[in-house]
Design a protein around this motif. Structure first.
Motif, mmCIF file in Angstrom:
data_model
loop_
_atom_site.group_PDB
_atom_site.id
_atom_site.type_symbol
_atom_site.label_atom_id
_atom_site.label_comp_id
_atom_site.label_asym_id
_atom_site.label_seq_id
_atom_site.Cartn_x
_atom_site.Cartn_y
_atom_site.Cartn_z
ATOM 1 N N LEU A 19 -2.404 22.239 -13.462
ATOM 2 C CA LEU A 19 -2.288 21.290 -12.463
ATOM 3 C C LEU A 19 -2.039 19.456 -11.829
ATOM 4 N N ALA A 20 -2.851 19.683 -13.280
ATOM 5 C CA ALA A 20 -2.361 17.583 -12.660
ATOM 6 C C ALA A 20 -0.648 17.780 -12.157
ATOM 7 N N PRO A 21 0.163 17.788 -13.622
ATOM 8 C CA PRO A 21 1.680 17.686 -13.650
ATOM 9 C C PRO A 21 1.936 18.003 -12.150
ATOM 10 N N ILE A 22 1.260 19.690 -11.811
ATOM 11 C CA ILE A 22 1.899 19.827 -10.164
ATOM 12 C C ILE A 22 1.407 19.248 -9.141
ATOM 13 N N LEU A 23 0.224 18.551 -8.789
ATOM 14 C CA LEU A 23 -0.704 17.512 -7.651
ATOM 15 C C LEU A 23 0.172 16.931 -8.258
ATOM 16 N N TRP A 24 0.841 16.076 -9.015
ATOM 17 C CA TRP A 24 1.156 14.553 -9.274
ATOM 18 C C TRP A 24 2.510 14.732 -8.385
ATOM 19 N N CYS A 42 -8.405 15.618 -12.476
ATOM 20 C CA CYS A 42 -7.726 15.892 -13.163
ATOM 21 C C CYS A 42 -6.424 15.048 -13.630
ATOM 22 N N VAL A 43 -5.830 14.412 -12.495
ATOM 23 C CA VAL A 43 -4.266 13.603 -13.162
ATOM 24 C C VAL A 43 -4.530 12.417 -14.031
ATOM 25 N N ALA A 44 -6.142 11.981 -13.837
ATOM 26 C CA ALA A 44 -6.237 11.241 -14.402
ATOM 27 C C ALA A 44 -6.717 11.481 -16.075
ATOM 28 N N SER A 45 -6.983 12.219 -16.363
ATOM 29 C CA SER A 45 -7.283 13.345 -17.546
ATOM 30 C C SER A 45 -6.146 13.985 -18.156
#
Length: 317
Positions: free
Chosen positions: A60-65, A107-110
Motif C-alpha cells: 500500500l505505501a509505495p503504491i500510494l506514494w 503507512c507511508v512513514a512506516s
C-alpha cells in the motif's frame, strides 16, 4: 467514532474484511481504491476503506506514494481542515475523515521504501498545526493522537536521518506541550517520541547542548512524575524513566539529575505499581545507581531548579 474511522496512533487495523490472498490483499482490489482517492466525491468512503484494510495490503505505501495525485489528495484532506483549528470548530466527522487520511500517511512513514522520500518532501510539517492545537475536545484529541502516530511510526525504526530531520523542526516543544496537557494515550506517544530522539546520540547531544533545552525537557518530565503519583500509569511511567535514564548518559545532564531528579523516583513511591514490570524496575534501579538514591530537594523544588547545574555549551556537542 470507532465505527467510522481507524484506530488512532497505531498501525493496527480497526477491522474490515481481509482479502483471501497470499499477501493479505490483492492488486485487483487495491489499485481501484487508490485511484479513487483522486476523486473528491469518492474520497471519503475510500479513505475509510483503505484505512481499515491498510495492513492487508503489503504494497500500500509505495503504491500510494508513486500513484499520480494520491499524496496530493491526502495533503488536500489535511490542509482543508486548517481553518477549523482556530477558532476550534473541528467536528467529529471532520476529525474522523482527516484521521483516515493520516492513517494512510502513517503507512507511508512506516515503510522502508517510502520513509526517506516522505521526509524529503517534509510531509510531517503538514501535521504540526494539528499537534499545536490546545482544545481538549474529543475531535481535537483524536486528531493530535493520530498525528502523533505518524511521527511515532517514523521514530520507531532507528534511523539517524529521521532524528536529524525532526531535530531541525519544532517536534520537541510540540511533544513537550502534549506530554503536559494531553490525554494519557497522547502523553504516552509523545513521550515515546522524545525517548526515541534521546536514544539517538544526536538527539541526546541536542537536548543537552544548553541549559534551556535540558530544563525544558527535565521540567516536563518532573511535572509528569508528580501527576503520575495521583494518576498512576505504568505504561507512561516506563517512558518517563527511560528518558531520565538516557539523559543520565550525558555527563552534564547526569550532574544536574543528581539534584533535580524527583524524590518520588528515589523513595519507592511507585514501587507498588511496578512489581509486575521488571523492565521499569531495572531501568529505575540503573538510574538511581547513576545519579544516587538520596535527593537534595523535594519534587517541587526539583522542578524549579532543574537544569541549574547544566552548563550551556556553544557547539551543541
Amino acid at each position: 467514532m470507532a465505527s467510522t474511522t481507524s484506530t488512532p496512533g497505531s498501525i493496527a487495523t480497526s477491522g474490515g474484511p481481509r482479502p483471501n490472498t497470499p499477501n493479505g490483499g490483492g492488486m485487483e482490489e487495491l489499485l481501484p481504491l487508490v485511484i479513487q482517492l483522486t476523486n473528491a466525491d469518492q474520497r471519503e468512503v475510500v479513505l475509510l476503506e483503505l484505512s481499515k484494510k491498510r495492513e492487508s495490503f503489503s504494497d500500500l505505501a509505495p503504491i500510494l506514494w508513486h500513484s499520480t495525485g494520491t499524496v496530493a489528495a491526502l495533503l488536500q484532506e489535511i490542509v482543508s481542515i486548517y481553518p477549523l483549528l482556530t477558532p476550534p470548530t473541528l467536528t467529529a466527522h471532520a476529525s474522523n475523515r482527516v484521521c483516515n487520511a493520516l492513517a494512510l500517511l502513517q503507512c507511508v512513514a512506516s515503510h522502508a521504501d517510502t520513509r526517506q522520500p516522505f521526509l524529503a518532501a517534509q510531509i510531517p510539517l503538514y501535521l504540526y498545526p494539528f499537534l499545536n492545537t490546545q482544545s481538549k475536545s474529543r475531535p481535537f484529541e483524536y486528531l493530535r493522537l493520530t498525528s502523533l502516530g505518524v511521527i511515532g511510526a517514523l521514530v520507531k525504526v532507528d534511523d539517524t536521518e529521521v532524528i536529524s530531520f525532526l531535530l531541525s523542526t519544532e517536534i520537541i516543544p510540540l511533544c513537550l506541550r502534549i506530554m503536559e496537557t494531553g490525554s494519557e494515550l497522547s502523553k504516552t506517544v509523545a513521550t515515546f517520541i522524545v525517548q526515541k530522539i534521546l536514544l539517538e546520540e544526536t538527539g541526546l547531544n541536542y537536548v543537552c547542548a544548553t541549559a534551556e533545552r535540558f530544563y525544558a525537557v527535565s521540567t516536563v518530565l518532573a511535572n509528569m512524575v508528580q501527576l503520575l503519583q495521583v494518576h498512576a500509569s505504568v505504561r507512561l511511567l516506563k517512558h518517563v524513566v527511560r528518558c531520565y535514564l538516557r539523559l543520565a548518559d550525558h555527563p552534564r545532564a547526569r550532574d544536574a539529575l543528581k539534584t533535580c531528579l524527583p524524590n518520588s523516583l528515589r523513595d519507592n513511591t511507585f514501587g507498588p505499581h511496578l512489581h509486575n514490570d521488571p523492565t521499569v524496575q531495572k531501568w529505575l534501579s540503573q538510574l538511581l545507581g547513576i545519579v544516587g538514591a538520596g535527593g537534595r530537594s523535594d519534587d517541587s523544588k526539583a522542578s524549579n531548579s532543574t537544569g541549574q547545574n547544566l552548563l550551556p555549551v556553544g557547539d551543541g556537542s
